[in-house]
Design an enzyme around this catalytic site. Structure first.
Site, PDB file in Angstrom:
ATOM      1  N   GLN A  12      -0.048   4.507   7.058  1.00  0.00           N
ATOM      2  CA  GLN A  12       0.207   4.076   8.446  1.00  0.00           C
ATOM      3  C   GLN A  12       1.197   5.014   9.142  1.00  0.00           C
ATOM      4  OE1 GLN A  12       2.219   0.301   9.018  1.00  0.00           O
ATOM      5  NE2 GLN A  12       1.626   0.184  11.175  1.00  0.00           N
ATOM      6  N   TYR A 143       9.392  -4.777  -4.188  1.00  0.00           N
ATOM      7  CA  TYR A 143       9.479  -3.795  -3.098  1.00  0.00           C
ATOM      8  C   TYR A 143      10.940  -3.623  -2.668  1.00  0.00           C
ATOM      9  CZ  TYR A 143       8.590  -1.872   1.621  1.00  0.00           C
ATOM     10  OH  TYR A 143       8.564  -1.102   2.767  1.00  0.00           O
TER      11      TYR A 143
HETATM   12  P1  NAD Z   1       0.947   3.106   3.445  1.00  0.00           P
HETATM   13  O1  NAD Z   1       0.684   2.156   2.335  1.00  0.00           O
HETATM   14  O2  NAD Z   1       0.185   2.954   4.701  1.00  0.00           O
HETATM   15  O3  NAD Z   1       0.757   4.618   2.929  1.00  0.00           O
HETATM   16  C1  NAD Z   1       1.204   5.052   1.681  1.00  0.00           C
HETATM   17  C2  NAD Z   1       0.394   6.278   1.308  1.00  0.00           C
HETATM   18  O4  NAD Z   1       0.793   6.709  -0.005  1.00  0.00           O
HETATM   19  C3  NAD Z   1      -1.118   6.023   1.236  1.00  0.00           C
HETATM   20  O5  NAD Z   1      -1.812   6.955   2.070  1.00  0.00           O
HETATM   21  C4  NAD Z   1      -1.472   6.241  -0.239  1.00  0.00           C
HETATM   22  O6  NAD Z   1      -2.757   6.838  -0.441  1.00  0.00           O
HETATM   23  C5  NAD Z   1      -0.363   7.177  -0.692  1.00  0.00           C
HETATM   24  N1  NAD Z   1      -0.144   7.122  -2.135  1.00  0.00           N
HETATM   25  C6  NAD Z   1      -0.085   6.032  -2.935  1.00  0.00           C
HETATM   26  N2  NAD Z   1       0.110   6.390  -4.207  1.00  0.00           N
HETATM   27  C7  NAD Z   1       0.200   7.752  -4.207  1.00  0.00           C
HETATM   28  C8  NAD Z   1       0.413   8.723  -5.221  1.00  0.00           C
HETATM   29  N3  NAD Z   1       0.579   8.359  -6.503  1.00  0.00           N
HETATM   30  N4  NAD Z   1       0.459  10.018  -4.879  1.00  0.00           N
HETATM   31  C9  NAD Z   1       0.296  10.396  -3.574  1.00  0.00           C
HETATM   32  N5  NAD Z   1       0.074   9.537  -2.570  1.00  0.00           N
HETATM   33  C10 NAD Z   1       0.037   8.213  -2.887  1.00  0.00           C
HETATM   34  O7  NAD Z   1       2.530   3.059   3.725  1.00  0.00           O
HETATM   35  P2  NAD Z   1       3.286   3.273   5.126  1.00  0.00           P
HETATM   36  O8  NAD Z   1       3.220   1.992   5.872  1.00  0.00           O
HETATM   37  O9  NAD Z   1       2.853   4.518   5.763  1.00  0.00           O
HETATM   38  O10 NAD Z   1       4.792   3.392   4.603  1.00  0.00           O
HETATM   39  C11 NAD Z   1       5.376   4.629   4.253  1.00  0.00           C
HETATM   40  C12 NAD Z   1       6.806   4.379   3.827  1.00  0.00           C
HETATM   41  O11 NAD Z   1       7.526   3.700   4.859  1.00  0.00           O
HETATM   42  C13 NAD Z   1       6.957   3.502   2.573  1.00  0.00           C
HETATM   43  O12 NAD Z   1       8.086   3.911   1.832  1.00  0.00           O
HETATM   44  C14 NAD Z   1       7.230   2.139   3.155  1.00  0.00           C
HETATM   45  O13 NAD Z   1       7.947   1.320   2.258  1.00  0.00           O
HETATM   46  C15 NAD Z   1       8.078   2.492   4.352  1.00  0.00           C
HETATM   47  N6  NAD Z   1       8.070   1.436   5.377  1.00  0.00           N
HETATM   48  C16 NAD Z   1       6.928   1.134   6.061  1.00  0.00           C
HETATM   49  C17 NAD Z   1       6.952   0.115   7.004  1.00  0.00           C
HETATM   50  C18 NAD Z   1       5.730  -0.249   7.790  1.00  0.00           C
HETATM   51  O14 NAD Z   1       5.773  -1.212   8.561  1.00  0.00           O
HETATM   52  N7  NAD Z   1       4.622   0.485   7.661  1.00  0.00           N
HETATM   53  C19 NAD Z   1       8.139  -0.596   7.252  1.00  0.00           C
HETATM   54  C20 NAD Z   1       9.271  -0.282   6.510  1.00  0.00           C
HETATM   55  C21 NAD Z   1       9.243   0.756   5.585  1.00  0.00           C
END
Ligand code: NAD
Length: 322
Positions: A12, A143
């Protein structure tokens, strides 16, 4: 930041952070990486892409050296609701991605951004205007345990090895490019799609559940401003509270109704998500981010809703979603 590597680029945040950084630093200076190219085809067309399992440290090092990377954006994580389905795997991936990123940064002179979250707080944390420095000992999700660990370990690498680690605690992020990946705040994205699709929505967290949320353009702005901030002004590093709006399901529904008067909402509560939401802050105090690096959001609920509805409708009109 001159040569940037984003791991987890297809998610995302990454799917928008990659184009954003490429527009600032140049397409060839921002390398996108994810476990496979599947979710990253558009990113691979506009600039360098590498298929990388972040847990494969040797391959990770190879990519950092190949492109002479100086800044790592580690976005790999299993999110809050998904993590509860398999805590062991969540720890393995979230902490594995973090420790590999920190160690590779230490040995190759890179800065590191690893996002934290409102999930770094727990049920005994003060709920309203949650302070920057406060109790983080009552976390009820794997988490959140990973996020607290990440904050501590990133600060440790800064103090012990001089690695330039910086981070923000993201609220729930609302965006229209890529759907969220299994978090507790996902309802606040899905509601816009269903408002356009069928003018109704079944919400999985209760009325009265307040959480901090943020529109993606503000999140992208925060990342760049923090990573470009003067390090001598930073009293904190991992991680800064940042906030722009806090609402409950009834308030976002009421805002949508201003544009879609027939919009109706009912509830079917997901007990896992509700328990997680209940343990998180209602709103965070982001004074330190404002004072130390000038954080100031551009979007509130009203402005975001107007934009989201237009952008999501465009996706339906173009047949990009059904
Ligand atoms: P997401 O789940 O949409 O994307 C995570 C990505 O990591 C995916 O594209 C997945 O294919 C990739 N991935 C998973 N395992 C992998 C591996 N072993 N090697 C390489 N790639 C791998 O997550 P996001 O929403 O984009 O969040 C990104 C970061 O931001 C995370 O640390 C999340 O905790 C943090 N965050 C997100 C939100 C939110 O609302 N989206 C809020 C707070 C914090």
């Amino acid at each position: 930041m001159k040569k940037i590597l984003i791991i987890g680029a297809g998610g995302q945040i990454g799917s928008e952070l990659v184009p954003h950084l490429r527009s600032i630093y140049g397409n060839n200076n921002v390398v996108a990486a994810d476990i496979s190219i599947e979710k990253c085809k558009h990113l691979a067309e506009d600039g360098p892409f590498e298929a990388l399992d972040v847990l494969d440290k040797d391959h990770y090092i190879e990519i950092v050296r190949k492109y002479k990377i100086d800044t790592l954006f580690n976005l790999v994580a299993l999110l809050s609701a998904t993590g509860e389905k398999n805590p062991e795997l969540a720890w393995k991936i979230n902490i594995g991605a973090l420790t590999n990123s920190l160690n590779i940064a230490k040995d190759n002179g890179c800065a590191v951004f690893t996002p934290s979250s409102i999930g770094a707080f727990g049920k005994d944390t003060p709920k309203d205007k949650t302070p920057q420095d406060t109790l983080q000992r009552s976390n009820t999700t794997i988490y959140g345990v990973c996020k607290v660990t990440g904050e501590l370990l990133s600060d440790y690498y800064f103090h012990r090895f001089g690695v330039d680690t910086r981070s923000v605690r993201f609220p729930g992020l609302i965006s229209y490019v890529t759907l969220p990946g299994g978090g507790t705040t996902d309802y606040a994205v899905e509601i816009y799609y269903d408002a356009i699709r069928k003018q109704s929505f079944t919400c999985n967290v209760k009325a009265g559940t307040y959480m901090d949320m943020m529109y993606m353009p503000d999140a992208l702005k925060a990342v760049v401003e923090l990573m470009e901030a003067d390090p001598t002004k930073l009293k904190h590093r991992n991680s800064f509270n940042i906030a722009s709006m806090s609402f409950d399901p009834e308030e976002i529904a009421a805002e949508i109704r201003k544009h879609v008067p027939a919009f109706k909402m009912d509830y079917e509560i997901d007990p896992v998500k509700q328990a997680i939401a209940d343990s998180w802050p209602n709103s965070m105090d982001d004074t330190c981010a404002r004072e130390e690096w000038g954080w100031k959001p551009d979007y509130g609920l009203e402005k975001m809703t107007t934009d989201m509805l237009v952008k999501v409708k465009e996706k339906f009109d173009k047949g990009l979603i059904k």
